[in-house]
Scaffold this motif. Structure first.
Motif, PDB file in Angstrom:
ATOM      1  N   SER A  27      -3.109  12.902   6.265  1.00  0.00           N
ATOM      2  CA  SER A  27      -4.384  12.836   6.160  1.00  0.00           C
ATOM      3  C   SER A  27      -5.126  14.075   6.785  1.00  0.00           C
ATOM      4  CB  SER A  27      -5.118  11.577   6.435  1.00  0.00           C
ATOM      5  OG  SER A  27      -4.449  10.485   5.596  1.00  0.00           O
ATOM      6  N   THR A  82      -6.351   6.743  -2.317  1.00  0.00           N
ATOM      7  CA  THR A  82      -5.321   7.644  -1.898  1.00  0.00           C
ATOM      8  C   THR A  82      -5.316   9.202  -2.317  1.00  0.00           C
ATOM      9  OG1 THR A  82      -3.813   5.590  -1.381  1.00  0.00           O
ATOM     10  CG2 THR A  82      -2.817   7.783  -1.205  1.00  0.00           C
ATOM     11  N   SER A 117       0.920   5.863   0.308  1.00  0.00           N
ATOM     12  CA  SER A 117      -0.407   6.358   0.887  1.00  0.00           C
ATOM     13  C   SER A 117      -0.066   7.068   2.187  1.00  0.00           C
ATOM     14  CB  SER A 117      -1.056   5.191   1.137  1.00  0.00           C
ATOM     15  OG  SER A 117      -0.583   4.550   2.445  1.00  0.00           O
ATOM     16  N   PHE A 118      -0.885   8.109   2.422  1.00  0.00           N
ATOM     17  CA  PHE A 118      -0.964   9.090   3.392  1.00  0.00           C
ATOM     18  C   PHE A 118      -0.942   8.346   4.478  1.00  0.00           C
ATOM     19  CE2 PHE A 118      -0.111  13.039   1.799  1.00  0.00           C
ATOM     20  CZ  PHE A 118      -0.912  13.320   0.809  1.00  0.00           C
ATOM     21  N   SER A 166      -3.679   1.428  -4.166  1.00  0.00           N
ATOM     22  CA  SER A 166      -3.345   2.839  -3.850  1.00  0.00           C
ATOM     23  C   SER A 166      -4.754   3.579  -4.339  1.00  0.00           C
ATOM     24  CB  SER A 166      -2.239   3.022  -4.852  1.00  0.00           C
ATOM     25  OG  SER A 166      -2.665   2.487  -6.321  1.00  0.00           O
ATOM     26  N   ALA A 226      -5.575  12.077  -7.087  1.00  0.00           N
ATOM     27  CA  ALA A 226      -5.967  10.752  -6.479  1.00  0.00           C
ATOM     28  C   ALA A 226      -6.164   9.477  -7.515  1.00  0.00           C
ATOM     29  CB  ALA A 226      -7.259  10.943  -5.751  1.00  0.00           C
ATOM     30  N   ASP A 229       0.833  -1.147  -0.062  1.00  0.00           N
ATOM     31  CA  ASP A 229       0.071   0.029   0.106  1.00  0.00           C
ATOM     32  C   ASP A 229       1.031   1.104  -0.159  1.00  0.00           C
ATOM     33  OD1 ASP A 229      -2.220   1.729   0.112  1.00  0.00           O
ATOM     34  OD2 ASP A 229      -2.467   1.396   2.242  1.00  0.00           O
ATOM     35  N   TYR A 273      -3.025  12.506  -3.060  1.00  0.00           N
ATOM     36  CA  TYR A 273      -1.623  13.325  -2.982  1.00  0.00           C
ATOM     37  C   TYR A 273      -1.985  14.621  -3.276  1.00  0.00           C
ATOM     38  CZ  TYR A 273      -0.579   8.403  -4.018  1.00  0.00           C
ATOM     39  OH  TYR A 273      -0.191   6.852  -4.016  1.00  0.00           O
TER      40      TYR A 273
END
Length: 245
Positions: free
Chosen positions: A21, A230, A15-16, A227, A218, A12, A232
């Motif tokens: 987040s 997620t 990812s944040f 992903s 995203a 994964d 970004y």
């Protein structure tokens, strides 16, 4: 730089974490509020003249009607976990604009590629993991719209946003005591960005713009590597030349 958040056997990746987040959660309404306040202010102001004209406006050469070709170059800096792995990169764009009095709309193609901060990254955990990252390449296609506010006969302030798609490609290879694990991802991302900038007249038909953007993107669709979903972010600044015709 630590890669403790990456598990090569359950990728994964990028990812944040929960802290990132929360940062994005609070930043989004702030930027939306700033953009709404800007648009509300400029819409409420009474215009002293109908449109901004360049070169005196006596020959019809102005940026309140017609079309323009826009060439841009700038600097894009990743945030969040992308920032932990990748360095800022130059970005390039080519677009077409349509000038409609107070508004400008555009269609743009762009490209940038983040390079990894380190050629080889090792993790201090018990598995003795080492990871090699490729470049993170971004091909973009998006539409934009801005509202223009005249500051002078040859200067405009504008604010608005972009919406479109990112097409991203990146890969990494992790090696530990168990063996080697390779991931190669090509993804399609939804892309949104509030933007704010200035445009200055250089000649009757050539303008120079300076612009900043806060990019959100995203992955969309199904992903074998978790992903999708997620979020970004990155910040970008750009200078562009507009050739009006």
């Amino acid at each position: 730089m630590s890669l403790d958040q990456f598990n090569p056997h359950n990728p994964d990746v990028l990812s944040f974490n929960s802290r990132s987040s929360r940062v994005v959660f609070y930043l989004k309404p702030v930027f939306i509020l700033v953009l709404v306040c800007f648009l509300g202010t400029v819409m409420a102001q009474r215009r002293s003249h109908a449109a901004l004209t360049y070169g005196g406006g006596n020959n019809g050469s102005n940026f309140d009607s017609g079309y323009g070709v826009v060439f841009g170059v700038g600097y894009d800096a990743p945030l969040g976990n992308l920032k932990n792995v990748y360095k800022p990169a130059a970005n390039y764009s080519l677009g077409v604009s349509r000038f409609m009095n107070d508004f400008t709309v555009s269609l743009t193609l762009g490209y940038h590629a983040y390079k990894p901060k380190d050629d080889l990254v090792t993790s201090g955990d018990i598995e003795n993991t080492s990871t090699i990252f490729s470049d993170y390449r971004v091909y973009s296609a998006y539409a934009g719209a801005v509202y223009n506010l005249n500051l002078a006969d040859d200067v405009r302030l504008y604010g608005g946003g972009n919406i479109g798609l990112y097409f991203t490609h990146y890969a990494f290879s992790s090696t530990d005591n168990v063996g080697e694990f390779i991931v190669d991802l090509r993804e399609r991302d939804i892309y949104l960005a509030p933007r704010l900038g200035f445009i200055f007249a250089l000649t009757n038909n050539i303008g120079l713009s300076l612009e900043s953007k806060y990019n959100f993107f995203a992955p969309i669709g199904k992903s074998d590597y978790g992903s999708s979903g997620t979020f970004y972010t990155s910040v970008a600044a750009q200078a562009a030349i507009t050739f009006k015709f």
